[in-house]
Design an enzyme around this catalytic site. Structure first.
Site, PDB file in Angstrom:
ATOM      1  N   ASP A  45       0.826  -1.206   0.000  1.00  0.00           N
ATOM      2  CA  ASP A  45       0.000   0.000   0.000  1.00  0.00           C
ATOM      3  C   ASP A  45       0.862   1.259   0.000  1.00  0.00           C
ATOM      4  OD1 ASP A  45      -2.362   1.440   0.030  1.00  0.00           O
ATOM      5  OD2 ASP A  45      -2.519   1.420   2.218  1.00  0.00           O
ATOM      6  N   GLY A  88       0.074   5.453  -4.510  1.00  0.00           N
ATOM      7  CA  GLY A  88      -0.534   6.718  -4.894  1.00  0.00           C
ATOM      8  C   GLY A  88      -0.032   7.886  -4.066  1.00  0.00           C
ATOM      9  N   TRP A  91       2.779   8.034  -2.415  1.00  0.00           N
ATOM     10  CA  TRP A  91       4.201   8.228  -2.727  1.00  0.00           C
ATOM     11  C   TRP A  91       4.353   9.128  -3.949  1.00  0.00           C
ATOM     12  CZ3 TRP A  91       7.526   7.088  -6.796  1.00  0.00           C
ATOM     13  CH2 TRP A  91       8.901   7.052  -6.508  1.00  0.00           C
ATOM     14  N   ARG A 130      -0.626   9.157  -9.931  1.00  0.00           N
ATOM     15  CA  ARG A 130      -0.613   7.892  -9.220  1.00  0.00           C
ATOM     16  C   ARG A 130       0.129   6.790  -9.979  1.00  0.00           C
ATOM     17  NH1 ARG A 130      -4.143   6.998  -5.126  1.00  0.00           N
ATOM     18  NH2 ARG A 130      -4.367   4.824  -5.751  1.00  0.00           N
ATOM     19  N   SER A 173      -6.996  -6.010  -5.934  1.00  0.00           N
ATOM     20  CA  SER A 173      -8.194  -6.541  -5.274  1.00  0.00           C
ATOM     21  C   SER A 173      -9.414  -6.463  -6.186  1.00  0.00           C
ATOM     22  CB  SER A 173      -8.479  -5.748  -3.985  1.00  0.00           C
ATOM     23  OG  SER A 173      -8.988  -4.463  -4.301  1.00  0.00           O
ATOM     24  N   ASN A 209     -10.445  -2.970  -6.555  1.00  0.00           N
ATOM     25  CA  ASN A 209      -9.595  -2.083  -7.357  1.00  0.00           C
ATOM     26  C   ASN A 209     -10.140  -1.837  -8.762  1.00  0.00           C
ATOM     27  OD1 ASN A 209      -6.414  -3.224  -5.951  1.00  0.00           O
ATOM     28  ND2 ASN A 209      -7.757  -1.530  -5.349  1.00  0.00           N
ATOM     29  N   TRP A 210     -11.046  -2.692  -9.214  1.00  0.00           N
ATOM     30  CA  TRP A 210     -11.658  -2.476 -10.538  1.00  0.00           C
ATOM     31  C   TRP A 210     -12.470  -1.180 -10.561  1.00  0.00           C
ATOM     32  CZ3 TRP A 210      -9.672  -5.094 -14.311  1.00  0.00           C
ATOM     33  CH2 TRP A 210      -9.242  -6.413 -14.135  1.00  0.00           C
ATOM     34  N   ARG A 258       1.752  -4.811   6.293  1.00  0.00           N
ATOM     35  CA  ARG A 258       1.080  -3.775   5.512  1.00  0.00           C
ATOM     36  C   ARG A 258       1.900  -2.495   5.580  1.00  0.00           C
ATOM     37  NH1 ARG A 258      -5.071  -2.300   4.287  1.00  0.00           N
ATOM     38  NH2 ARG A 258      -4.649  -0.466   3.012  1.00  0.00           N
ATOM     39  N   ARG A 291      -5.383  -1.708   8.413  1.00  0.00           N
ATOM     40  CA  ARG A 291      -6.548  -2.470   7.958  1.00  0.00           C
ATOM     41  C   ARG A 291      -6.086  -3.742   7.251  1.00  0.00           C
ATOM     42  NH1 ARG A 291      -7.795   2.667   6.087  1.00  0.00           N
ATOM     43  NH2 ARG A 291      -7.206   2.069   3.962  1.00  0.00           N
ATOM     44  N   SER A 296      -8.179  -5.069   4.792  1.00  0.00           N
ATOM     45  CA  SER A 296      -8.679  -4.815   3.428  1.00  0.00           C
ATOM     46  C   SER A 296      -9.071  -6.078   2.669  1.00  0.00           C
ATOM     47  CB  SER A 296      -7.651  -4.013   2.626  1.00  0.00           C
ATOM     48  OG  SER A 296      -7.475  -2.730   3.197  1.00  0.00           O
TER      49      SER A 296
END
Length: 247
Positions: free
Chosen positions: A21, A24, A26, A34, A66, A69-70, A189, A195, A197
């Protein structure tokens, strides 16, 4: 003495899982889009894989994409899929040199055809490697995985293949995507979020959780070693008391 030298090779986690994670954020910190973060995140993947192989980790699972993420912007999703194909082509030599077997879990049929083709090619080329298993979670969601498992089990019960009385944890395990993997010992993580997720919910029942503020593109070998050392300094009781363990 380096962090790597401090690691006890006799107490390594059998299975490490990582929620990668922070790509974006960063990129945003550097005034970039992103996509720039995702591109640089592939370097961290190589660092984590190589570090794991070097010290003898047998199973590494990376949360790459994930089911949720779509829902991200179309351009970002397209870029992520292109990066997947590019990375698979680029990293096959690293996998072969380190004798790493690649596999993937999730709704793989949802991936673009060229991504599926490249994924299957690399999986086939590395299938006989035995030093480590690298699992990519792609279009993956743990609740979806568990629902699928229970549907499969229910169908077998209905068709008298499985008796309700025989259903236990081992039966459920055999119907999960991760049926050939041990439970997760260490879940990492990055990015400072605390989280899970929807990642390997069943498999992390007794995992040690390690959260770091490091954004994924900055995650290096030393950071993985630090997480493993933290893991090795914990007492894993599995419901028992400290006195029971020492006796």
């Amino acid at each position: 003495m380096t962090l790597k030298d401090q690691i006890n090779k006799t107490k390594l986690p059998a299975h490490i899982a990582i929620i990668m994670d922070g790509n974006g954020r960063w990129a945003k910190q550097k005034g970039m889009v992103r996509v720039f973060g995702h591109e640089n995140g592939t370097k961290a993947v190589r660092q984590a894989v190589e570090a794991s192989a070097e010290i003898g980790i047998k199973n590494l699972t990376l949360y790459a994409f994930s089911t949720e993420n779509w829902n991200r912007p179309k351009l970002e999703v397209q870029t992520l899929m292109k990066l997947l194909v590019k990375s698979l082509k680029k990293e096959i030599k690293t996998l072969q040199d380190n004798k790493i077997k690649l596999q993937a879990i999730g709704h793989l049929e949802d991936l673009p055809k060229n991504a599926i083709a490249e994924l299957r090619y690399v999986i086939d080329q590395t299938k006989n490697n035995e030093n480590m298993t690298l699992t990519l979670a792609l279009s993956y969601g743990s609740r979806d995985e568990i629902v699928k498992a229970f549907k499969d089990i229910s169908t077998k019960v209905k068709n008298n293949i499985i008796s309700v009385d025989t259903i236990d944890e081992s039966i459920i395990n055999k119907h999960l995507y991760t049926q050939n993997l041990p439970d997760v010992d260490l879940l990492i993580r990055t990015s400072g979020e605390h989280r899970i997720s929807n990642f390997l919910l069943w498999q992390i029942a007794y995992a040690e959780l390690y959260f770091t503020d490091i954004l994924w593109p900055d995650f290096a070998k030393e950071d993985l070693y630090e997480a493993i050392l933290n893991y090795q300094n914990r007492e894993r009781r599995f419901g028992k008391t400290s006195e029971q363990l020492t006796s």
